[in-house]
Scaffold this motif. Structure first.
Motif, PDB file in Angstrom:
ATOM      1  N   LEU A  44       0.857  -1.186   0.000  1.00 24.83           N
ATOM      2  CA  LEU A  44       0.000   0.000   0.000  1.00 24.83           C
ATOM      3  C   LEU A  44       0.890   1.231   0.000  1.00 24.83           C
ATOM      4  CD1 LEU A  44      -2.508  -1.155   2.761  1.00 24.83           C
ATOM      5  CD2 LEU A  44      -2.877  -1.206   0.277  1.00 24.83           C
ATOM      6  N   SER A  45       0.296   2.389  -0.263  1.00 23.67           N
ATOM      7  CA  SER A  45       1.135   3.585  -0.282  1.00 23.67           C
ATOM      8  C   SER A  45       1.783   3.838   1.069  1.00 23.67           C
ATOM      9  CB  SER A  45       0.337   4.810  -0.733  1.00 23.67           C
ATOM     10  OG  SER A  45      -0.755   5.045   0.128  1.00 23.67           O
ATOM     11  N   GLU A  46       1.100   3.471   2.164  1.00 29.77           N
ATOM     12  CA  GLU A  46       1.707   3.599   3.496  1.00 29.77           C
ATOM     13  C   GLU A  46       1.247   2.474   4.413  1.00 29.77           C
ATOM     14  OE1 GLU A  46       3.939   5.849   4.189  1.00 29.77           O
ATOM     15  OE2 GLU A  46       3.596   7.324   2.594  1.00 29.77           O
ATOM     16  N   THR A  47       2.171   2.020   5.254  1.00 30.58           N
ATOM     17  CA  THR A  47       1.859   1.162   6.393  1.00 30.58           C
ATOM     18  C   THR A  47       2.366   1.870   7.639  1.00 30.58           C
ATOM     19  OG1 THR A  47       1.983  -0.866   5.081  1.00 30.58           O
ATOM     20  CG2 THR A  47       2.206  -1.092   7.458  1.00 30.58           C
ATOM     21  N   ALA A  48       1.507   1.976   8.651  1.00 27.97           N
ATOM     22  CA  ALA A  48       1.837   2.712   9.878  1.00 27.97           C
ATOM     23  C   ALA A  48       2.121   1.735  11.011  1.00 27.97           C
ATOM     24  CB  ALA A  48       0.686   3.634  10.263  1.00 27.97           C
ATOM     25  N   PHE A  49       3.126   2.081  11.830  1.00 27.67           N
ATOM     26  CA  PHE A  49       3.496   1.265  12.979  1.00 27.67           C
ATOM     27  C   PHE A  49       3.470   2.150  14.225  1.00 27.67           C
ATOM     28  CE2 PHE A  49       5.422  -0.542   9.228  1.00 27.67           C
ATOM     29  CZ  PHE A  49       5.142  -1.893   9.348  1.00 27.67           C
ATOM     30  N   LEU A  50       2.760   1.689  15.254  1.00 27.06           N
ATOM     31  CA  LEU A  50       2.608   2.461  16.476  1.00 27.06           C
ATOM     32  C   LEU A  50       3.109   1.673  17.670  1.00 27.06           C
ATOM     33  CD1 LEU A  50      -0.406   2.826  14.763  1.00 27.06           C
ATOM     34  CD2 LEU A  50      -0.350   4.789  16.285  1.00 27.06           C
ATOM     35  N   VAL A  51       3.739   2.389  18.604  1.00 28.64           N
ATOM     36  CA  VAL A  51       4.146   1.822  19.885  1.00 28.64           C
ATOM     37  C   VAL A  51       3.710   2.802  20.972  1.00 28.64           C
ATOM     38  CG1 VAL A  51       6.056   1.047  21.338  1.00 28.64           C
ATOM     39  CG2 VAL A  51       6.150   0.673  18.867  1.00 28.64           C
ATOM     40  N   GLN A  52       2.981   2.299  21.971  1.00 27.60           N
ATOM     41  CA  GLN A  52       2.488   3.184  23.027  1.00 27.60           C
ATOM     42  C   GLN A  52       3.634   3.650  23.910  1.00 27.60           C
ATOM     43  OE1 GLN A  52      -0.861   1.654  25.154  1.00 27.60           O
ATOM     44  NE2 GLN A  52      -1.377   3.657  26.004  1.00 27.60           N
ATOM     45  N   GLN A  53       3.658   4.962  24.173  1.00 31.15           N
ATOM     46  CA  GLN A  53       4.621   5.568  25.087  1.00 31.15           C
ATOM     47  C   GLN A  53       3.870   6.158  26.273  1.00 31.15           C
ATOM     48  OE1 GLN A  53       6.445   8.195  22.109  1.00 31.15           O
ATOM     49  NE2 GLN A  53       8.185   6.795  21.966  1.00 31.15           N
ATOM     50  N   GLU A  54       4.576   6.886  27.119  1.00 25.36           N
ATOM     51  CA  GLU A  54       3.949   7.387  28.346  1.00 25.36           C
ATOM     52  C   GLU A  54       2.776   8.321  28.043  1.00 25.36           C
ATOM     53  OE1 GLU A  54       5.143   9.791  32.438  1.00 25.36           O
ATOM     54  OE2 GLU A  54       6.713   8.981  31.134  1.00 25.36           O
ATOM     55  N   ASP A  55       2.963   9.280  27.137  1.00 25.95           N
ATOM     56  CA  ASP A  55       1.908  10.261  26.884  1.00 25.95           C
ATOM     57  C   ASP A  55       1.556  10.377  25.404  1.00 25.95           C
ATOM     58  OD1 ASP A  55       4.233  11.396  26.011  1.00 25.95           O
ATOM     59  OD2 ASP A  55       3.881  13.366  26.912  1.00 25.95           O
ATOM     60  N   SER A  56       2.015   9.414  24.598  1.00 29.11           N
ATOM     61  CA  SER A  56       1.743   9.474  23.160  1.00 29.11           C
ATOM     62  C   SER A  56       2.004   8.094  22.564  1.00 29.11           C
ATOM     63  CB  SER A  56       2.634  10.514  22.472  1.00 29.11           C
ATOM     64  OG  SER A  56       4.007  10.141  22.551  1.00 29.11           O
ATOM     65  N   PHE A  57       1.785   7.985  21.274  1.00 31.08           N
ATOM     66  CA  PHE A  57       2.160   6.797  20.517  1.00 31.08           C
ATOM     67  C   PHE A  57       3.267   7.173  19.533  1.00 31.08           C
ATOM     68  CE2 PHE A  57      -1.940   5.585  22.068  1.00 31.08           C
ATOM     69  CZ  PHE A  57      -1.911   4.203  22.181  1.00 31.08           C
ATOM     70  N   GLN A  58       4.376   6.441  19.583  1.00 32.50           N
ATOM     71  CA  GLN A  58       5.363   6.618  18.523  1.00 32.50           C
ATOM     72  C   GLN A  58       4.742   6.119  17.221  1.00 32.50           C
ATOM     73  OE1 GLN A  58       8.702   3.885  17.880  1.00 32.50           O
ATOM     74  NE2 GLN A  58      10.072   5.649  18.047  1.00 32.50           N
ATOM     75  N   LEU A  59       4.877   6.903  16.158  1.00 32.00           N
ATOM     76  CA  LEU A  59       4.263   6.571  14.877  1.00 32.00           C
ATOM     77  C   LEU A  59       5.304   6.701  13.773  1.00 32.00           C
ATOM     78  CD1 LEU A  59       1.886   6.042  12.935  1.00 32.00           C
ATOM     79  CD2 LEU A  59       1.308   8.482  13.110  1.00 32.00           C
ATOM     80  N   ARG A  60       5.451   5.614  12.990  1.00 29.27           N
ATOM     81  CA  ARG A  60       6.348   5.631  11.835  1.00 29.27           C
ATOM     82  C   ARG A  60       5.580   5.159  10.614  1.00 29.27           C
ATOM     83  NH1 ARG A  60      11.973   2.898  13.823  1.00 29.27           N
ATOM     84  NH2 ARG A  60      12.663   3.644  11.772  1.00 29.27           N
TER      85      ARG A  60
END
Length: 264
Positions: A44-60
């Motif tokens: 797909l044009s994009e695949t997103a990966f998230l990891v939960q952090q203390e006050d946000s989600f890391q997003l790549r």
């Protein structure tokens, strides 16, 4: 190991329209090579990966070929998944830590509003190959942080454009945006298409991050801070944009298409 993966159509309220993105909410960080392999597999044009952090989600964000610094539709899809799957309560703001800084999303009835950095383009003399590849007469050409923007005379020219993608691939930019004012009487203000062969996306269906550039561009020309853009790809999609100083609010809808399990 098994990993849940969810595909969402963004900037649409109907399946099989807008721009599809895959979303993986990870239990722990994974290396970039693995994420790139998954994105290539999803194609797909994009695949997103998230990891939960203390006050946000890391997003790549990853295209089938490279990691990118900013993506609107996969951020919209990510926020949709976080609320739908119960990672966040429906009235909570989604906060993302990204290569473009902190980005946020909030729900507004059936719409999701993203708070992104504005990217006002600067007028430039285009590379000769750019207009040759597009085969258009340009009213104006600008360059933002990531993309070129080429304004043409009318909506028909945008819709009928058939660029030479192999030539566009040689241009040192993430993508090429071609845009014009909307036809008289249209229910949107401007129209665009986005081509990114250099990052593995020949034509992106609906490109939220491109509207970080289009919002200030058309706001200045039309003398309004609140506008609606239509991206005239085969799938198509509407984006509400509101310029707020050095930020752009991007409004769109999203719908889940499928949820599956990735076996590693």
């Amino acid at each position: 190991m098994e990993q849940t993966i969810i595909q969402v159509d963004a900037f649409t309220d109907r399946p099989f329209k807008g721009n599809p993105a895959a979303v993986c909410v990870l239990a722990e960080p994974r290396d970039a090579q693995w994420m790139q392999q998954v994105a290539t597999e999803m194609n797909l044009s994009e695949t997103a990966f998230l990891v939960q952090q203390e006050d946000s989600f890391q997003l790549r964000w990853f295209t089938p070929e490279v990691e990118v610094e900013l993506c609107g539709h996969a951020t919209l899809a990510s926020a949709h998944v976080l609320w739908q799957e119960g990672y966040l309560s429906p009235d909570s703001e989604a906060r993302f830590s990204t290569l473009s800084g902190i980005l946020t999303a909030r729900r507004n009835t059936e719409w999701i509003e993203l708070n992104f950095p504005a990217d006002p383009p600067q007028a430039v003399t285009p590379p000769v190959i750019l207009l040759e590849a597009l085969n258009v007469q340009a009213i104006a050409v600008g360059k933002g942080k990531f993309d070129y923007v080429v304004e043409v005379e009318n909506e028909q020219q945008v819709r009928e454009l058939t660029p030479k993608l192999t030539q566009l691939q040689e241009i040192p930019a993430r993508g090429i945006i071609v845009t014009s004012r909307a036809n008289p009487g249209a229910d949107y203000d401007f129209v665009s298409r986005f081509f990114g062969p250099s990052v593995g996306v020949n034509e992106d269906p609906v490109t939220g991050s491109a509207h970080c550039l289009l919002a200030p561009y058309w706001s200045q020309k039309l003398q309004r801070n609140t506008l609606i853009g239509y991206q005239a790809s085969k799938r198509g999609g509407l984006i509400r944009v509101q310029l707020q100083g050095d930020r752009v609010i991007l409004g769109g809808q999203a719908v889940t298409v499928f949820k599956g399990t990735l076996f590693e």
